[in-house]
Design a protein around this motif. Structure first.
Motif, PDB file in Angstrom:
ATOM      1  N   GLU A 214      33.902 -50.323 -83.080  1.00 42.57           N
ATOM      2  CA  GLU A 214      33.175 -50.774 -81.893  1.00 42.57           C
ATOM      3  C   GLU A 214      33.495 -52.236 -81.615  1.00 42.57           C
ATOM      4  N   SER A 215      33.616 -52.578 -80.343  1.00 45.50           N
ATOM      5  CA  SER A 215      33.881 -53.963 -79.949  1.00 45.50           C
ATOM      6  C   SER A 215      33.048 -54.293 -78.717  1.00 45.50           C
ATOM      7  N   ASN A 216      33.182 -55.513 -78.221  1.00 43.88           N
ATOM      8  CA  ASN A 216      32.447 -55.901 -77.011  1.00 43.88           C
ATOM      9  C   ASN A 216      32.896 -55.093 -75.802  1.00 43.88           C
ATOM     10  N   GLU A 217      34.157 -54.668 -75.804  1.00 45.62           N
ATOM     11  CA  GLU A 217      34.708 -53.934 -74.654  1.00 45.62           C
ATOM     12  C   GLU A 217      34.575 -52.423 -74.786  1.00 45.62           C
ATOM     13  N   PHE A 218      34.659 -51.912 -76.038  1.00 40.27           N
ATOM     14  CA  PHE A 218      34.752 -50.465 -76.219  1.00 40.27           C
ATOM     15  C   PHE A 218      33.715 -49.944 -77.212  1.00 40.27           C
ATOM     16  N   LYS A 219      33.312 -48.697 -76.981  1.00 38.57           N
ATOM     17  CA  LYS A 219      32.481 -47.993 -77.947  1.00 38.57           C
ATOM     18  C   LYS A 219      33.363 -47.538 -79.107  1.00 38.57           C
ATOM     19  N   PRO A 220      32.760 -47.220 -80.271  1.00 37.55           N
ATOM     20  CA  PRO A 220      33.590 -46.733 -81.382  1.00 37.55           C
ATOM     21  C   PRO A 220      34.137 -45.341 -81.080  1.00 37.55           C
ATOM     22  N   LEU A 221      35.275 -45.041 -81.677  1.00 38.93           N
ATOM     23  CA  LEU A 221      35.882 -43.716 -81.559  1.00 38.93           C
ATOM     24  C   LEU A 221      36.348 -43.283 -82.942  1.00 38.93           C
ATOM     25  N   ILE A 247      34.974 -36.736 -83.491  1.00 38.33           N
ATOM     26  CA  ILE A 247      33.787 -36.513 -84.334  1.00 38.33           C
ATOM     27  C   ILE A 247      32.878 -37.746 -84.297  1.00 38.33           C
ATOM     28  N   THR A 248      33.033 -38.560 -83.258  1.00 36.78           N
ATOM     29  CA  THR A 248      32.256 -39.808 -83.175  1.00 36.78           C
ATOM     30  C   THR A 248      30.761 -39.536 -83.221  1.00 36.78           C
ATOM     31  N   ARG A 249      30.308 -38.535 -82.451  1.00 35.78           N
ATOM     32  CA  ARG A 249      28.872 -38.260 -82.396  1.00 35.78           C
ATOM     33  C   ARG A 249      28.342 -37.848 -83.761  1.00 35.78           C
ATOM     34  N   GLU A 250      29.065 -36.950 -84.448  1.00 37.13           N
ATOM     35  CA  GLU A 250      28.620 -36.508 -85.768  1.00 37.13           C
ATOM     36  C   GLU A 250      28.568 -37.670 -86.759  1.00 37.13           C
ATOM     37  N   PHE A 319      25.696 -46.439-101.530  1.00 34.66           N
ATOM     38  CA  PHE A 319      26.101 -45.167-100.928  1.00 34.66           C
ATOM     39  C   PHE A 319      26.159 -45.278 -99.404  1.00 34.66           C
ATOM     40  N   SER A 320      25.182 -45.971 -98.824  1.00 30.45           N
ATOM     41  CA  SER A 320      25.121 -46.076 -97.362  1.00 30.45           C
ATOM     42  C   SER A 320      26.226 -46.951 -96.800  1.00 30.45           C
ATOM     43  N   CYS A 321      26.851 -47.769 -97.648  1.00 30.74           N
ATOM     44  CA  CYS A 321      27.902 -48.671 -97.167  1.00 30.74           C
ATOM     45  C   CYS A 321      29.306 -48.098 -97.306  1.00 30.74           C
ATOM     46  N   ILE A 322      29.463 -47.039 -98.080  1.00 29.84           N
ATOM     47  CA  ILE A 322      30.809 -46.544 -98.380  1.00 29.84           C
ATOM     48  C   ILE A 322      31.557 -46.166 -97.117  1.00 29.84           C
ATOM     49  N   ASP A 323      30.968 -45.290 -96.271  1.00 31.87           N
ATOM     50  CA  ASP A 323      31.672 -44.793 -95.093  1.00 31.87           C
ATOM     51  C   ASP A 323      32.036 -45.913 -94.130  1.00 31.87           C
ATOM     52  N   LYS A 324      31.160 -46.912 -94.017  1.00 27.16           N
ATOM     53  CA  LYS A 324      31.376 -47.952 -93.020  1.00 27.16           C
ATOM     54  C   LYS A 324      32.436 -48.960 -93.455  1.00 27.16           C
ATOM     55  N   ASP A 325      32.543 -49.192 -94.771  1.00 26.12           N
ATOM     56  CA  ASP A 325      33.303 -50.349 -95.216  1.00 26.12           C
ATOM     57  C   ASP A 325      34.589 -50.059 -95.982  1.00 26.12           C
ATOM     58  N   TYR A 326      34.798 -48.831 -96.462  1.00 23.52           N
ATOM     59  CA  TYR A 326      35.878 -48.669 -97.439  1.00 23.52           C
ATOM     60  C   TYR A 326      37.260 -48.916 -96.850  1.00 23.52           C
TER      61      TYR A 326
END
Length: 488
Positions: A214-221, A247-250, A319-326
C-alpha cells in the motif's frame, strides 16, 4: 488400434443421380468419404448430423434451392464455418454475386474436370482447417479474456508471449512485447519466492505471491501465482503458464485478524508486566516484610501465571507480524554448525524445572546458510518448547541433527515424547490447534508454536514434515533449499 488417418467428409448435394455418381467416382478413389444428398431438405438435415468438412452444393434444385440451403448453413452456429462450393452451370455475374452474398466460398462450373474438382476440394479443405483453428482460438481468447484470473504465457526464457486482460490489469502491463516476466515482477513487486527458486525449471509447479504494498497513491494488491512449466515428451520446455488470482481481500481479512491480536497483545502487555514486577518484588525483595508459606505459594502462582501470559502474548505478537514483514526481513550468512549449539546452551536454562538432555550432531563444522537469524531462533525455540511441553518422561531427550547436502540443509528434531497420532498429523500445523484432548488448558499455550514454525520455514522457502511413533518418539524434519550467498 486403428492408426489410419481420418478421411475428410465431403457432402455432395444434387437432385440428379448421375451427377452424384460422377462426384463419387471422382472423390472416393482420392481418399475422401463421400456422403450424398438428393435434395435441399435432405442436405439441411445431414449437415447438422454429419458435420461434413466440405459441401459441394448444386444451385438449381426443386423445392429448396442451393441458395436457400447455403443461407441456412451460414445461419447455424454449428455449421457456419463449413466451406461450400456452388456447383452450377450458371455463368451470369448476378448469380455469382447472389451466391457470394449468401456465403459461398467458391464456384465450379458444369461440366467440370476431374483435376479442377480435386484441386478446389483440396484447397478449400486446407482453408477450412485454418478457419476452424482461428475460430477456436478466438473462442479461447474470448473465454480467457472474460475470466477474472490473470493468464500469462511465457517461452522458455520467460519472455511473455500472451496475456489476457486480467493479467494486463494486475501487472499494469499493456504492452508486453519482449518483456521478461521474472525481471519485470522482481522490479515492480515484492515476491514471496527467491528468484533462483522461481527460475528452477526442474520443479514443474510452484505457488507464490506477488505483492504491491500500500502507498499514498495505490491500494495494496496481493496476487497468488500458480506457475506450471509445460514440457514436451522429450522434456523440452514448450511454455511457462502462470495463473494470477487476486487474493487481496482474503489476505486483508487475515491481516485485520492479526492486527486485532497484535493490538490486544500490546494492550494487555503493560498491566501484565506491572503484575509480574510486583509479584517478583514481593517474593524476592521483601518490601512487604516476611511472607508465610501460604503467601509465598499464592505469589508464586501469580508470578508463574503472569510470566506464562507474557510469553503467550509475545508469541501472538510474533505470529501476527510474520505475514506482514517476512519479505522485508534482512538475511545474513549464518554458520549453522556454530549457531545451533550456541542457541541450545542459551535455551536449556529456561527449563530448569525439567531434566532435559539436548544433543546436537552436525555433518561438518562449516554449514553456511543465508537466513534471518531471528526467524531461525523462533523456529528452534518453538520446536524445542513443543518437545518439552508434550513430554511426560522423567528425562526429556532431544536430538538435533544437521545434515549439509549439495542443494539443501536438513535439520531434524527428534524427542522421546508421547508421539503424535496419525490422524492428528495434518492438523498440528494449523493455527490455535492442540492435540491435548478437549483443549482443557492443562498444557500451557494456545496452539501457535507449530503454526509459527511452518509459516517461518515456508517464508524461508523450505518445508517441514514429521514422523512419529505413539508412546516412543516424534521427529520434525526441516528441509531448507540453499539460496545463493550472493545477492541478486
Amino acid at each position: 488400434m486403428n492408426s489410419q488417418p481420418k478421411k475428410p467428409k465431403v457432402l455432395c448435394v444434387d437432385d440428379e443421380k448421375r451427377n452424384l455418381d460422377l462426384l463419387s467416382a471422382m472423390l472416393n478413389p482420392n481418399g475422401y468419404e463421400v456422403i450424398l444428398a438428393d435434395s435441399g431438405e435432405v442436405a439441411i438435415k445431414m449437415v447438422e448430423n454429419v458435420q461434413p468438412d466440405l459441401i459441394l452444393l448444386d444451385v438449381k434444385m426443386p423445392v429448396i434451392s442451393g441458395y436457400e440451403v447455403l443461407e441456412k448453413i451460414r445461419k447455424n452456429l454449428r455449421t457456419r464455418l463449413i466451406p461450400v462450393v456452388m456447383v452450377t452451370s450458371l455463368h451470369e455475374t448476378a448469380d455469382r454475386v447472389t451466391a457470394m452474398e449468401k456465403g459461398c466460398d467458391d464456384f465450379i462450373s458444369k461440366p467440370f474436370e476431374n483435376v479442377e474438382l480435386l484441386a478446389r476440394v483440396k484447397s478449400l479443405l486446407q482453408m477450412s482447417y485454418y478457419r476452424r483453428q482461428l475460430d477456436e482460438r478466438k473462442k479461447n481468447e474470448t473465454i480467457i479474456n472474460e475470466i477474472s484470473d490473470g493468464i500469462v504465457i511465457c517461452n522458455q526464457d520467460w519472455i511473455i508471449s500472451e496475456m489476457n486482460m486480467a493479467a494486463k490489469k494486475y501487472l499494469n502491463l499493456d504492452k508486453f512485447a519482449n518483456v521478461q516476466f521474472v525481471n519485470y515482477i522482481y522490479k515492480k513487486f515484492s515476491i514471496s519466492i527467491l528468484r533462483y527458486k522461481l527460475m528452477n525449471i526442474q520443479e514443474q509447479h510452484k505457488i507464490f505471491n506477488i505483492c504491491r504494498p500500500e502507498s499514498n497513491e495505490f491500494k495494496p494488491l496481493i496476487l497468488r501465482a500458480d506457475c506450471d512449466i509445460l514440457k514436451s515428451p522429450d522434456q523440452k520446455i514448450e511454455n511457462i503458464v502462470l495463473v494470477l488470482r487476486d487474493i487481496t481481500r482474503e489476505r486483508r481479512e487475515e491481516l485485520f485478524k492479526q492486527e486485532f491480536i497484535s493490538l490486544m497483545s500490546h494492550k494487555l502487555r503493560t498491566p501484565v508486566m506491572v503484575i509480574t514486577s510486583y509479584a517478583d518484588a514481593f517474593l524476592n525483595d521483601g518490601i512487604i516484610g516476611t511472607l508465610n508459606e501460604t503467601q509465598k505459594k499464592f505469589l508464586n502462582n501469580i508470578y508463574k501465571s503472569t510470566n506464562l501470559l507474557s510469553r503467550l502474548m509475545d508469541k501472538l505478537l510474533k505470529f501476527s507480524c510474520i505475514d506482514k514483514d517476512y519479505l522485508l526481513q534482512e538475511k545474513h550468512e549464518i554458520n549453522l554448525s556454530l549457531f545451533i549449539p550456541d542457541f541450545i546452551k542459551n535455551t536449556i536454562g529456561i527449563y530448569k524445572e525439567k531434566k532435559v538432555l539436548l544433543r546436537c550432531k552436525k555433518s561438518n563444522e562449516n554449514i553456511p546458510f543465508l537466513i534471518n537469524g531471528d526467524n531461525l531462533e523462533l523456529i528452534f525455540a518453538n520446536l524445542i518448547e513443543n518437545s518439552i511441553k508434550f513430554n511426560d518422561k522423567a528425562i526429556i531427550e532431544i536430538d538435533i541433527n544437521i545434515t549439509d547436502g549439495e542443494k539443501t540443509v536438513e535439520i531434524s528434531f527428534k524427542d522421546n515424547g508421547k508421539g503424535i497420532p496419525s490422524e492428528e498429523r495434518d492438523k498440528i500445523f494449523d493455527k490455535f490447534y492442540q492435540i491435548e484432548k478437549f483443549f482443557t488448558g492443562q498444557i500451557d499455550g494456545v496452539g501457535l508454536g507449530l503454526a509459527l514454525v511452518k509459516q517461518l520455514v515456508t517464508a524461508c522457502g523450505g518445508a517441514v514434515t514429521l514422523q512419529s511413533e505413539i508412546g516412543k518418539w516424534t521427529k520434525f524434519l526441516i528441509t531448507l533449499e540453499k539460496p545463493s550467498l550472493k545477492s541478486d
